[in-house]
Design an enzyme around this catalytic site. Sequence first.
Site, mmCIF file in Angstrom:
data_model
loop_
_atom_site.group_PDB
_atom_site.id
_atom_site.type_symbol
_atom_site.label_atom_id
_atom_site.label_comp_id
_atom_site.label_asym_id
_atom_site.label_seq_id
_atom_site.Cartn_x
_atom_site.Cartn_y
_atom_site.Cartn_z
ATOM 1 N N ASP A 27 -12.032 21.956 34.605
ATOM 2 C CA ASP A 27 -11.920 20.682 33.883
ATOM 3 C C ASP A 27 -13.362 19.925 33.824
ATOM 4 O O ASP A 27 -14.201 20.083 34.781
ATOM 5 C CB ASP A 27 -11.180 19.944 34.622
ATOM 6 C CG ASP A 27 -10.576 18.913 33.532
ATOM 7 O OD1 ASP A 27 -10.969 18.954 32.159
ATOM 8 O OD2 ASP A 27 -9.926 17.531 33.887
ATOM 9 N N HIS A 51 -17.748 23.767 26.077
ATOM 10 C CA HIS A 51 -16.886 24.909 26.432
ATOM 11 C C HIS A 51 -17.696 26.142 26.551
ATOM 12 O O HIS A 51 -17.346 27.033 27.195
ATOM 13 C CB HIS A 51 -15.761 24.864 25.153
ATOM 14 C CG HIS A 51 -14.734 23.928 25.229
ATOM 15 N ND1 HIS A 51 -14.136 23.523 26.481
ATOM 16 C CD2 HIS A 51 -14.391 23.256 24.144
ATOM 17 C CE1 HIS A 51 -13.318 22.648 26.047
ATOM 18 N NE2 HIS A 51 -13.376 22.285 24.766
ATOM 19 N N ARG A 91 -5.201 18.955 20.802
ATOM 20 C CA ARG A 91 -6.441 18.636 20.652
ATOM 21 C C ARG A 91 -6.917 18.797 19.231
ATOM 22 O O ARG A 91 -6.335 19.377 18.308
ATOM 23 C CB ARG A 91 -7.497 19.273 21.439
ATOM 24 C CG ARG A 91 -7.095 18.966 22.977
ATOM 25 C CD ARG A 91 -8.288 19.646 23.710
ATOM 26 N NE ARG A 91 -8.148 19.212 25.220
ATOM 27 C CZ ARG A 91 -9.096 19.390 25.953
ATOM 28 N NH1 ARG A 91 -10.244 19.851 25.936
ATOM 29 N NH2 ARG A 91 -8.714 19.012 27.377
ATOM 30 N N LEU A 145 -11.237 42.771 42.055
ATOM 31 C CA LEU A 145 -10.828 41.360 41.861
ATOM 32 C C LEU A 145 -9.660 41.298 40.727
ATOM 33 O O LEU A 145 -9.824 42.050 39.742
ATOM 34 C CB LEU A 145 -11.907 40.605 41.520
ATOM 35 C CG LEU A 145 -11.636 39.220 41.145
ATOM 36 C CD1 LEU A 145 -11.710 38.485 42.637
ATOM 37 C CD2 LEU A 145 -12.408 38.437 40.275
ATOM 38 N N ARG A 177 -4.829 15.967 39.540
ATOM 39 C CA ARG A 177 -3.281 16.182 38.986
ATOM 40 C C ARG A 177 -3.550 17.766 38.686
ATOM 41 O O ARG A 177 -4.595 18.260 38.477
ATOM 42 C CB ARG A 177 -3.244 15.146 37.727
ATOM 43 C CG ARG A 177 -4.139 15.375 36.491
ATOM 44 C CD ARG A 177 -3.868 14.504 35.347
ATOM 45 N NE ARG A 177 -4.897 14.520 34.494
ATOM 46 C CZ ARG A 177 -5.807 13.500 34.155
ATOM 47 N NH1 ARG A 177 -5.644 12.416 35.108
ATOM 48 N NH2 ARG A 177 -6.517 13.668 33.343
HETATM 49 C C1 IPE Z 1 -6.357 21.296 32.141
HETATM 50 O O1 IPE Z 1 -7.174 20.181 31.743
HETATM 51 C C2 IPE Z 1 -6.307 22.365 31.434
HETATM 52 C C3 IPE Z 1 -7.491 23.178 31.567
HETATM 53 C C4 IPE Z 1 -8.255 23.080 32.412
HETATM 54 C C5 IPE Z 1 -7.336 24.393 30.837
HETATM 55 P P1 IPE Z 1 -6.811 18.962 30.934
HETATM 56 O O2 IPE Z 1 -8.279 18.324 30.535
HETATM 57 O O3 IPE Z 1 -6.269 19.501 29.748
HETATM 58 O O4 IPE Z 1 -6.093 18.049 31.484
HETATM 59 P P2 IPE Z 1 -5.442 16.604 31.304
HETATM 60 O O5 IPE Z 1 -5.119 16.249 30.001
HETATM 61 O O6 IPE Z 1 -6.945 15.821 31.634
HETATM 62 O O7 IPE Z 1 -4.433 16.426 32.310
HETATM 63 C C1 IPE Z 2 -11.606 21.731 30.238
HETATM 64 O O1 IPE Z 2 -12.512 20.717 29.906
HETATM 65 C C2 IPE Z 2 -11.402 22.927 29.259
HETATM 66 C C3 IPE Z 2 -10.130 22.959 28.738
HETATM 67 C C4 IPE Z 2 -9.120 22.237 28.742
HETATM 68 C C5 IPE Z 2 -10.042 24.087 27.310
HETATM 69 P P1 IPE Z 2 -12.078 19.582 28.885
HETATM 70 O O2 IPE Z 2 -12.463 19.900 27.649
HETATM 71 O O3 IPE Z 2 -10.842 19.122 29.273
HETATM 72 O O4 IPE Z 2 -13.229 18.700 29.518
HETATM 73 P P2 IPE Z 2 -12.932 17.010 29.784
HETATM 74 O O5 IPE Z 2 -11.745 16.725 30.526
HETATM 75 O O6 IPE Z 2 -12.531 16.341 28.225
HETATM 76 O O7 IPE Z 2 -14.468 16.561 30.065
HETATM 77 MG MG MG Z 3 -9.947 17.764 30.716
#
Ligand code: IPE
Ligand code: IPE
Ligand code: MG
Length: 230
Positions: free
Chosen positions: A20, A37, A71, A131, A183
């Site tokens: 994340d 990403h 999203r 792995l 979480r």
């Molecule tokens: C969890 O992250 C999903 C992934 C890392 C792929 P999110 O960014 O989607 O989770 P929330 O919305 O902060 O809980």
């Molecule tokens: C996690 O990074 C990747 C995916 C959920 C695909 P985020 O895109 O959720 O990054 P933040 O939480 O917005 O910083």
């Molecule tokens: Mg996120």
Amino acid sequence: MTASEPSGVAGATSVAIIMDGNGRWATERGLPVLEGHRRGAKTMKQTVKDAVALGIRELTVYAFSTENWSRPSDEVAGLMEMFAELIVSETPELDDEGVRMRFVGSRRGVSDSLLKQMDWAEAETAANTRLALFVAFNYGGRAEILDAAERYEGGGEEAFAKLLYAPEMSDPELVIRTSGEKRLSNFLLWQSAYSEFLFSDVLWPDFDRAELEAALREYASRQRRFGARE
Ligand code: IPE
Ligand code: IPE
Ligand code: MG
């Protein structure tokens, strides 16, 4: 410790990561979210190599949740394109490194072409044993449990666990989440019942081998009881 842990970090052999913070990493730099990403994907590639070097045998990475479809459509489309490109470009190298790839998640809503590429990557790498890389894609813990429940005909926990997306996946000993959020966000709800958790403030694109080693060291210091008295 076994011979497969050359770094000397006594640690978990089954690790799961909630990758994340890509969006915040990009925003902090005034870059488009998709650039975050892309950097996150780079980090993932390096983390797979580090995991092999550190003696991890099973790595599960959360790449896309069932909730991530909500999203903005250009972000979702960009991610899907990136996943397709990554599968094509990275599978041969992962194969050379002895990595077995397995996608865990629902196939519902995923394009036929992407499903085909995922199937191809799994077939290509099926014989590898160094792995096991489980990529949680279009994954939701509740959906996984519901899907299993629909086919469950009794037999207890062991029989139920066999109905999950990847029955061969061990329960993760350690679950790492980057970016400071504390979480699960619907990740491995069944499998993480007794996992240790490590929350790092580092944004995923900045995660590196030192962070992974620190997480494994922290894991090694934890005392797991599984509900029992010492
Ligand atoms: C969890 O992250 C999903 C992934 C890392 C792929 P999110 O960014 O989607 O989770 P929330 O919305 O902060 O809980
Ligand atoms: C996690 O990074 C990747 C995916 C959920 C695909 P985020 O895109 O959720 O990054 P933040 O939480 O917005 O910083
Ligand atoms: Mg996120």
